[in-house]
Every structure is written in structure tokens, then in C-alpha cells.
Design an enzyme around this catalytic site. Sequence first.
Site, short mmCIF file in Angstrom:
data_model
loop_
_atom_site.label_atom_id
_atom_site.label_comp_id
_atom_site.label_asym_id
_atom_site.label_seq_id
_atom_site.Cartn_x
_atom_site.Cartn_y
_atom_site.Cartn_z
N LYS A 15 0.82 -1.23 0.00
CA LYS A 15 0.00 0.00 0.00
C LYS A 15 0.84 1.27 0.00
CE LYS A 15 -2.39 0.99 3.78
NZ LYS A 15 -1.82 -0.27 4.31
N LYS A 37 -1.10 10.29 6.20
CA LYS A 37 -1.23 8.98 6.84
C LYS A 37 -2.26 9.12 7.96
CE LYS A 37 -0.07 4.67 7.72
NZ LYS A 37 -0.25 3.56 6.77
N THR A 41 1.24 3.53 12.99
CA THR A 41 1.53 2.70 14.16
C THR A 41 2.87 2.01 13.97
OG1 THR A 41 0.42 0.72 13.30
CG2 THR A 41 -0.94 2.30 14.52
N GLY A 110 -4.55 4.67 4.47
CA GLY A 110 -5.06 4.05 5.68
C GLY A 110 -4.02 3.19 6.37
N GLY A 112 -3.51 -0.76 7.22
CA GLY A 112 -4.06 -2.09 7.00
C GLY A 112 -5.23 -2.04 6.03
N GLY A 170 -0.15 -4.41 -5.73
CA GLY A 170 0.95 -3.75 -5.03
C GLY A 170 2.32 -4.33 -5.31
N PRO A 200 5.99 -3.45 -10.05
CA PRO A 200 6.91 -4.58 -10.06
C PRO A 200 7.40 -4.90 -8.66
CG PRO A 200 8.00 -2.60 -10.89
CD PRO A 200 6.54 -2.26 -10.73
N ALA A 201 7.59 -6.17 -8.39
CA ALA A 201 8.13 -6.58 -7.10
C ALA A 201 9.45 -5.87 -6.85
CB ALA A 201 8.33 -8.09 -7.07
N GLY A 202 9.63 -5.39 -5.62
CA GLY A 202 10.86 -4.71 -5.27
C GLY A 202 10.91 -3.25 -5.67
#
Length: 238
Positions: A15, A37, A41, A110, A112, A170, A200-202
Site C-alpha cells: 500500500k 497517513k 503505528t 489508511g 491495514g 501492489g 513490479p516486485a521490489g
Amino acid sequence: MAVLVITGTGTEVGKTVATAAVAAAALAAGRSVAVLKAAQTGVGPDEPGDAAEVARLAGAVTAAEVARYPEPLAPATAARRAGRAPVRPRDVAEAAAKLATEHDLVLVEGAGGLLVRFDAAGGTLADAARLLAAPVLVVASAGLGTLNTTELTARELRARGLDLAGIVIGSWPDAPDLASRCNLADLPEVSGAPLLGALPAGAGRLAPADFRAGAPSWLAPRLDGTWDAEVFGVRQAP
């Protein structure tokens, strides 16, 4: 849109990195951007939070938080355990509305998923989106299990009369499995909303300059990008 609310189907779905990509693409399109944000937390008073991470990756955004709590828990629980006032949906809406008077786009991230509780009264990010009358972008995972959580999130948004802007994956794996590739067609079907990007991953580990250069190619034109869901789906077809 002046305000876009960004939620996930759960935790660890990308996210914050997706929020950074949306911010980077908007900046590249010449828009001024603020990132809010709702409740941070799991970080200490002097540690960088998610809004700061968005600014690191995306560039010249205004980064803000409504509140932060030290333990990595749901905001309502974290506030109670810290003995601090909780975040209320109205607090989030008021902060976002103020930022919207000074920026072209405000991204409200948000904590979560959509229904994670902010306070003892059961206030959530969905309530803040309703007060803002803002569309909601859902960040989902790519693989097995994502259809259920995405459809549940989409159903809840519609039950509350909220506008589901679309779905962004994501983290798209370098070597997607069969489920991930099939989900490119299935995610829009189960959510009733368009697929608006795949990061893309990473991506979050890229150097900021590379992240900013790449972000528009990961997102659809509605998010100031050039990504085409149909072309991507054909390339990844099982």
C-alpha cells in the site's frame, strides 16, 4: 479528484509503495501532492513513518500524519495501549480537506485494510472516505487468496455508497505463477472495478530517481500513468 483514499486488502500488500507511485506519477504530470497517513503505528517519535517513505520515493510531496502510536497494532488498540487519544474519522477528513485547499491532489493512506478500527466507536477509513465523499483506491496482492479479500473490500465499499476507483496490484512478481496471471482477468470481475496498475516486485527498493522514472509506467492514465491493463494482461496470459 482532489482527494483519493488508498486502502489495502490487508497488511503487507504494498500500500505505501503504491501510494508513492501514485504520488510520483501525479508529480510528473505537474500536480502538487500531499500525502496524509491517517494513523501511523509501530514507529517511535523520531522514526520515519509511511508518509515519510512516500516522500522519499516520490519526491516533493507534503507529508503529514494525523497521529502515531509506538506499537505495531490496529490504531484503536495502539491508541488505547499508549494511553493516547484515538484518531477519529472526522479528524482524518478535516486534515485531508485542509490539505486539499493547498494541493491539487491529497492521498489519504489508511492503516491495514478498509475496516481496521481507529477508535472505540468503530470508526474506520471507510467512514473518513464517506465524510470526504472521496473515491477509494484498493491495493491488492497478486496471488492466490487475493480474489476473496478484494471482493469483500469492494462489496463493503459499495454497501457504504463509496466510489471504488479501481484496483492496483501492489507487487507483481518477476515470475508470476498461474494464479497471479489468471487474477489479472479475475480481479476486475470480482471487484466490479478496473485494474489501474501493477507495481513490479521490489519497486520500493529502487533508488528514488529510478522509482520516479518508472512510476508512470506502472499506473493507468486515470492515475496519471501510461500502463495499459489490456496489453499487460495479454503479455502475462496463462
